[in-house]
Design a protein around this motif. Sequence first.
Motif, short mmCIF file in Angstrom:
data_model
loop_
_atom_site.label_atom_id
_atom_site.label_comp_id
_atom_site.label_asym_id
_atom_site.label_seq_id
_atom_site.Cartn_x
_atom_site.Cartn_y
_atom_site.Cartn_z
N VAL A 127 0.86 -1.19 0.00
CA VAL A 127 0.00 0.00 0.00
C VAL A 127 0.89 1.23 0.00
O VAL A 127 1.64 1.47 0.94
N GLN A 128 0.81 2.00 -1.05
CA GLN A 128 1.66 3.17 -1.22
C GLN A 128 1.21 4.30 -0.30
O GLN A 128 0.02 4.59 -0.19
N GLU A 129 2.17 4.95 0.34
CA GLU A 129 1.88 6.15 1.12
C GLU A 129 1.35 7.23 0.18
O GLU A 129 1.63 7.22 -1.01
N LEU A 130 0.61 8.17 0.75
CA LEU A 130 -0.02 9.19 -0.08
C LEU A 130 0.11 10.56 0.56
O LEU A 130 -0.26 10.74 1.73
N LEU A 131 0.65 11.52 -0.18
CA LEU A 131 0.73 12.90 0.30
C LEU A 131 -0.61 13.59 0.08
O LEU A 131 -1.24 13.44 -0.96
N ILE A 132 -1.00 14.37 1.09
CA ILE A 132 -2.27 15.09 1.07
C ILE A 132 -2.03 16.54 1.47
O ILE A 132 -1.27 16.80 2.39
N VAL A 133 -2.67 17.45 0.78
CA VAL A 133 -2.66 18.86 1.19
C VAL A 133 -4.00 19.14 1.86
O VAL A 133 -5.04 19.13 1.19
N PRO A 134 -4.02 19.33 3.18
CA PRO A 134 -5.29 19.66 3.84
C PRO A 134 -5.77 21.03 3.37
O PRO A 134 -5.08 22.02 3.53
N GLU A 135 -6.92 21.05 2.75
CA GLU A 135 -7.52 22.29 2.28
C GLU A 135 -9.03 22.14 2.37
O GLU A 135 -9.54 21.03 2.50
N PRO A 136 -9.75 23.26 2.33
CA PRO A 136 -11.20 23.19 2.52
C PRO A 136 -11.87 22.24 1.55
O PRO A 136 -11.54 22.21 0.36
N GLY A 137 -12.76 21.42 2.08
CA GLY A 137 -13.51 20.50 1.25
C GLY A 137 -13.22 19.06 1.59
O GLY A 137 -12.65 18.75 2.64
N CYS A 138 -13.61 18.20 0.68
CA CYS A 138 -13.46 16.76 0.86
C CYS A 138 -12.38 16.21 -0.06
O CYS A 138 -12.41 16.45 -1.26
N ILE A 139 -11.47 15.49 0.52
CA ILE A 139 -10.39 14.86 -0.23
C ILE A 139 -10.72 13.37 -0.28
O ILE A 139 -10.81 12.71 0.75
N ASN A 140 -10.92 12.86 -1.48
CA ASN A 140 -11.25 11.45 -1.67
C ASN A 140 -9.96 10.68 -1.94
O ASN A 140 -9.19 11.04 -2.81
N VAL A 141 -9.76 9.61 -1.18
CA VAL A 141 -8.51 8.86 -1.21
C VAL A 141 -8.79 7.40 -1.54
O VAL A 141 -9.75 6.82 -1.03
N ILE A 142 -7.94 6.83 -2.37
CA ILE A 142 -7.94 5.39 -2.61
C ILE A 142 -6.55 4.89 -2.25
O ILE A 142 -5.56 5.32 -2.86
N LEU A 143 -6.45 4.01 -1.26
CA LEU A 143 -5.17 3.42 -0.90
C LEU A 143 -5.04 2.09 -1.63
O LEU A 143 -5.90 1.22 -1.54
N ASP A 144 -3.92 1.96 -2.35
CA ASP A 144 -3.67 0.77 -3.17
C ASP A 144 -2.17 0.69 -3.43
O ASP A 144 -1.40 1.47 -2.86
N SER A 145 -1.75 -0.19 -4.31
CA SER A 145 -0.33 -0.27 -4.65
C SER A 145 0.16 1.04 -5.25
O SER A 145 1.31 1.42 -5.08
N ILE A 146 -0.72 1.73 -5.95
CA ILE A 146 -0.47 3.12 -6.36
C ILE A 146 -1.68 3.90 -5.87
O ILE A 146 -2.76 3.84 -6.45
N SER A 147 -1.50 4.60 -4.77
CA SER A 147 -2.60 5.33 -4.12
C SER A 147 -2.90 6.63 -4.85
O SER A 147 -2.05 7.15 -5.59
N SER A 148 -4.12 7.16 -4.62
CA SER A 148 -4.49 8.40 -5.30
C SER A 148 -5.42 9.24 -4.42
O SER A 148 -6.04 8.73 -3.50
N ALA A 149 -5.47 10.53 -4.75
CA ALA A 149 -6.34 11.47 -4.04
C ALA A 149 -6.96 12.42 -5.05
O ALA A 149 -6.36 12.75 -6.08
N SER A 150 -8.16 12.89 -4.74
CA SER A 150 -8.84 13.86 -5.61
C SER A 150 -9.88 14.60 -4.78
O SER A 150 -10.11 14.28 -3.63
N GLY A 151 -10.48 15.61 -5.41
CA GLY A 151 -11.60 16.29 -4.76
C GLY A 151 -11.35 17.74 -4.41
O GLY A 151 -12.31 18.49 -4.23
N THR A 152 -10.10 18.15 -4.28
CA THR A 152 -9.80 19.56 -4.00
C THR A 152 -8.73 20.03 -4.98
O THR A 152 -7.99 19.22 -5.54
N LYS A 153 -8.64 21.33 -5.14
CA LYS A 153 -7.76 21.90 -6.17
C LYS A 153 -6.31 21.42 -6.04
O LYS A 153 -5.73 20.90 -7.00
N GLN A 154 -5.70 21.61 -4.87
CA GLN A 154 -4.28 21.28 -4.74
C GLN A 154 -4.05 19.78 -4.78
O GLN A 154 -3.04 19.32 -5.34
N ASN A 155 -4.95 18.99 -4.24
CA ASN A 155 -4.79 17.54 -4.30
C ASN A 155 -4.99 17.01 -5.71
O ASN A 155 -4.31 16.07 -6.13
N ASN A 156 -5.89 17.63 -6.47
CA ASN A 156 -6.04 17.26 -7.88
C ASN A 156 -4.75 17.57 -8.65
O ASN A 156 -4.29 16.76 -9.46
#
Length: 167
Positions: A84-113
Motif C-alpha cells: 500500500v503506497q503512502e499518499l501525500l495530502i494537502v489539507p484544504e477546505p472541502g473533501c479529499i477522496n482517497v484510494i489506498l492501493d499499490s499506487i494510491s491516489s487522491a482527488s476532490g480539492t484543487k491542490q490535491n487534484n
Amino acid sequence: MGKVVLFLLICMFISCSNSSDLYEIKGIIANGQLENEVIYLVSLNEPTKVDSMYVKNEAFSFNGKITTSDIKVIRTRIALRLYVQELLIVPEPGCINVILDSISSASGTKQNNLLQHWKKEDTYKRIWNFQTGIQGRKKTEQEIIKQNIQAIQAEFRDYNFDFIKNN
C-alpha cells in the motif's frame, strides 16, 4: 469489487462538506485486505503529530481544522507499505477522496487534484519502482538504486514545498 469501489466513491463525494477552514478525508482500501488495520495521518512539518483511524468496511476518514500550510502523509504500518503506497495530502477546505492501493491516489480539492496530476506524470512511480526493485540485488546495484531514490525524493520534496508556497 469495481461496483463497490464506485459506490463508495459516490457516497464519499456526496457526504463531504465544504467549510472554509475544515478539511475532510474520505478513504477506501482498494485491495480490501486492510480490515481493522490502522491508517495514520502524519504531518510532514511535525512528524510527532499523528492521527489514526481503524479501517472499517474497507473505509476510513479523517477531518480537522486547517491551521497551517502543512502537507500530510497517509500511511499504514511499515510491513504493509510494500503493498500500500503512502499518499501525500494537502489539507484544504472541502473533501479529499482517497484510494489506498499499490499506487494510491487522491482527488476532490484543487491542490490535491494538481498533486495527483503531477504524480501521474511519472516521478512518484519512479520511486515506487526503485523501492520494489531493490531487493535481491547486489550491494553496488542497491547503492545506485538508493541514490536514485534519494534524488527523486529530494525532487519530490522540493516540488511539494514550492507547490504550497505558490498555491
